[in-house]
Design a protein around this motif. Structure first.
Motif, short mmCIF file in Angstrom:
data_model
loop_
_atom_site.label_atom_id
_atom_site.label_comp_id
_atom_site.label_asym_id
_atom_site.label_seq_id
_atom_site.Cartn_x
_atom_site.Cartn_y
_atom_site.Cartn_z
N GLU A 278 0.84 -1.20 0.00
CA GLU A 278 0.00 0.00 0.00
C GLU A 278 0.88 1.25 0.00
OE1 GLU A 278 -3.68 2.19 0.34
OE2 GLU A 278 -3.15 0.17 -0.29
N ALA A 279 1.98 1.20 0.75
CA ALA A 279 2.89 2.34 0.82
C ALA A 279 3.49 2.64 -0.55
CB ALA A 279 4.00 2.07 1.84
N ILE A 280 3.84 1.60 -1.30
CA ILE A 280 4.42 1.79 -2.64
C ILE A 280 3.42 2.49 -3.56
CG2 ILE A 280 5.20 0.60 -4.72
CD1 ILE A 280 7.28 0.75 -2.51
N THR A 281 2.14 2.09 -3.45
CA THR A 281 1.10 2.73 -4.25
C THR A 281 1.01 4.22 -3.89
OG1 THR A 281 -0.20 0.69 -4.37
CG2 THR A 281 -1.37 2.76 -4.78
N VAL A 282 1.07 4.51 -2.61
CA VAL A 282 0.99 5.89 -2.14
C VAL A 282 2.20 6.69 -2.61
CG1 VAL A 282 1.15 7.32 -0.06
CG2 VAL A 282 -0.45 5.40 -0.13
N ILE A 283 3.37 6.08 -2.56
CA ILE A 283 4.60 6.76 -3.01
C ILE A 283 4.47 7.17 -4.47
CG2 ILE A 283 7.04 6.40 -3.53
CD1 ILE A 283 7.15 4.65 -0.99
N LYS A 284 3.96 6.27 -5.30
CA LYS A 284 3.79 6.57 -6.72
C LYS A 284 2.83 7.73 -6.92
CE LYS A 284 4.81 1.87 -8.34
NZ LYS A 284 4.28 0.65 -8.99
N GLU A 285 1.74 7.75 -6.12
CA GLU A 285 0.78 8.85 -6.23
C GLU A 285 1.42 10.18 -5.82
OE1 GLU A 285 -2.48 7.70 -3.77
OE2 GLU A 285 -3.24 6.20 -5.16
N CYS A 286 2.23 10.13 -4.77
CA CYS A 286 2.91 11.35 -4.31
C CYS A 286 3.88 11.87 -5.38
CB CYS A 286 3.69 11.05 -3.02
SG CYS A 286 2.65 10.81 -1.56
N LEU A 287 4.60 10.96 -6.01
CA LEU A 287 5.55 11.37 -7.05
C LEU A 287 4.82 11.99 -8.23
CD1 LEU A 287 8.01 8.32 -7.01
CD2 LEU A 287 8.45 10.64 -6.17
N ASP A 288 3.64 11.44 -8.56
CA ASP A 288 2.85 11.99 -9.66
C ASP A 288 2.41 13.42 -9.36
OD1 ASP A 288 3.07 9.77 -11.24
OD2 ASP A 288 1.20 8.86 -10.57
N GLN A 289 2.28 13.73 -8.05
CA GLN A 289 1.88 15.08 -7.66
C GLN A 289 3.09 15.95 -7.33
OE1 GLN A 289 -1.38 15.58 -4.99
NE2 GLN A 289 -2.36 13.68 -5.58
N ASP A 290 4.29 15.40 -7.61
CA ASP A 290 5.54 16.15 -7.43
C ASP A 290 5.81 16.57 -5.99
OD1 ASP A 290 6.59 16.14 -10.07
OD2 ASP A 290 5.06 17.57 -10.63
N LEU A 291 5.39 15.75 -5.05
CA LEU A 291 5.74 16.03 -3.66
C LEU A 291 7.22 15.71 -3.45
CD1 LEU A 291 2.70 14.63 -1.63
CD2 LEU A 291 3.05 16.90 -2.55
N SER A 292 7.87 16.44 -2.58
CA SER A 292 9.28 16.21 -2.33
C SER A 292 9.48 14.88 -1.61
CB SER A 292 9.87 17.34 -1.49
OG SER A 292 9.33 17.30 -0.18
N LYS A 293 10.67 14.31 -1.74
CA LYS A 293 10.97 13.03 -1.09
C LYS A 293 10.83 13.15 0.43
CE LYS A 293 12.38 11.26 -5.08
NZ LYS A 293 12.49 12.49 -5.89
N LYS A 294 11.30 14.26 1.00
CA LYS A 294 11.21 14.44 2.45
C LYS A 294 9.77 14.49 2.91
CE LYS A 294 15.68 16.71 3.14
NZ LYS A 294 16.37 17.94 3.62
N ARG A 295 8.91 15.14 2.12
CA ARG A 295 7.51 15.22 2.51
C ARG A 295 6.83 13.85 2.40
NH1 ARG A 295 2.63 19.05 0.08
NH2 ARG A 295 1.09 18.45 1.64
N ILE A 296 7.23 13.06 1.41
CA ILE A 296 6.68 11.72 1.27
C ILE A 296 7.02 10.89 2.49
CG2 ILE A 296 6.81 9.57 -0.05
CD1 ILE A 296 7.28 11.24 -2.56
N VAL A 297 8.28 10.97 2.95
CA VAL A 297 8.69 10.23 4.14
C VAL A 297 7.85 10.66 5.35
CG1 VAL A 297 10.57 9.87 5.79
CG2 VAL A 297 11.05 9.81 3.34
N THR A 298 7.66 11.96 5.50
CA THR A 298 6.87 12.47 6.62
C THR A 298 5.44 11.95 6.59
OG1 THR A 298 8.19 14.51 6.72
CG2 THR A 298 6.01 14.56 7.74
N LEU A 299 4.83 11.96 5.39
CA LEU A 299 3.45 11.50 5.25
C LEU A 299 3.32 10.00 5.53
CD1 LEU A 299 2.38 13.49 2.08
CD2 LEU A 299 1.57 13.84 4.40
#
Length: 226
Positions: free
Chosen positions: A176-197
């Motif tokens: 599930e986390a991998i799916t979320v990571i891909k969605e975050c990348l599609d929205q151009d969220l920073s790597k640090k923000r992805i880790v925080t989320l």
């Protein structure tokens, strides 16, 4: 150039709502020289995309016309703000425009205090109107979903609950986390923000640990090699 292309899509009534901040952002993009080095990070491409899209919705432009123009604008003008490929920018723009139109996000310029430091003029037709809007921080859409299964307590009383193994839980949460990571990348969220989320929503790595920046980068490297 892109300001002229935008004007071509507007009738005379809509052209009257080409506010100074919009003209500035469309013609010049984000002027990074307006953001001193000692200030916090300047707005992202996604921030500008959502802002301009909310203006398009405000003046009555339909979503398809907005997306058609915004995609070209984001790829050719705003792409300097990120390292994303054209295909990712195109996908991200589509998601942002869809979010603005489906969520009925209001246009709020904040006048001279706008986060883009875009040009503002007290003669703007909505200057007074915007001054009376109560300022509340807009919550950015969180694409990360909480991993908390919903259980009907009445059904639990009649069932023998089999507790899944820790390995199975980690595997399911990791996928599930991998799916979320891909969605975050599609929205151009920073790597640090992805880790925080991810950590905020209690997602675990494939080994059941908290996410870190290095772990995320390792997983992204693994995904690229698949």
């Amino acid at each position: 150039m892109y300001l002229n292309r935008l004007k071509e899509k507007l009738d005379e009534k809509k052209k009257k709502h080409l506010f100074p901040c919009i003209k500035d952002l469309v013609a010049n993009g984000l002027d990074l020289e307006r953001f001193p080095d000692d200030e916090k990070s300047p707005p992202s491409r996604q921030d500008i995309t959502q802002y301009v899209a909310s203006w398009c919705r405000y003046i009555g432009m339909d979503a398809d016309t907005c997306l058609e123009w915004m995609t070209e604008y984001c790829i050719n003008v705003l792409s300097v703000l990120s390292s994303s490929s054209n295909s990712r920018i195109r996908h991200s723009t589509k998601g942002n425009v869809k979010y603005i139109y489906n969520s009925a996000i209001d246009f709020e310029c904040r006048r001279e205090e706008n986060p883009f430091k875009a040009h503002c003029d007290s003669n703007c037709p909505v200057y007074e109107e915007m001054g009376h809007i109560k300022r509340e921080p807009r919550k950015m859409p969180e694409v990360v979903h909480s991993f908390k299964p919903v259980v009907d307590c009445e059904e639990c009383n009649e069932l023998t609950v089999v507790k899944p193994s820790a390995k199975a839980i980690y595997k399911e949460q990791f996928e599930e986390a991998i799916t979320v990571i891909k969605e975050c990348l599609d929205q151009d969220l920073s790597k640090k923000r992805i880790v925080t989320l991810l950590n905020k929503r209690d997602f675990k790595t494939r080994t059941g640990k908290k996410w870190s920046y290095s772990t995320l980068m390792n997983e992204l490297s693994w995904l690229r090699n698949e």
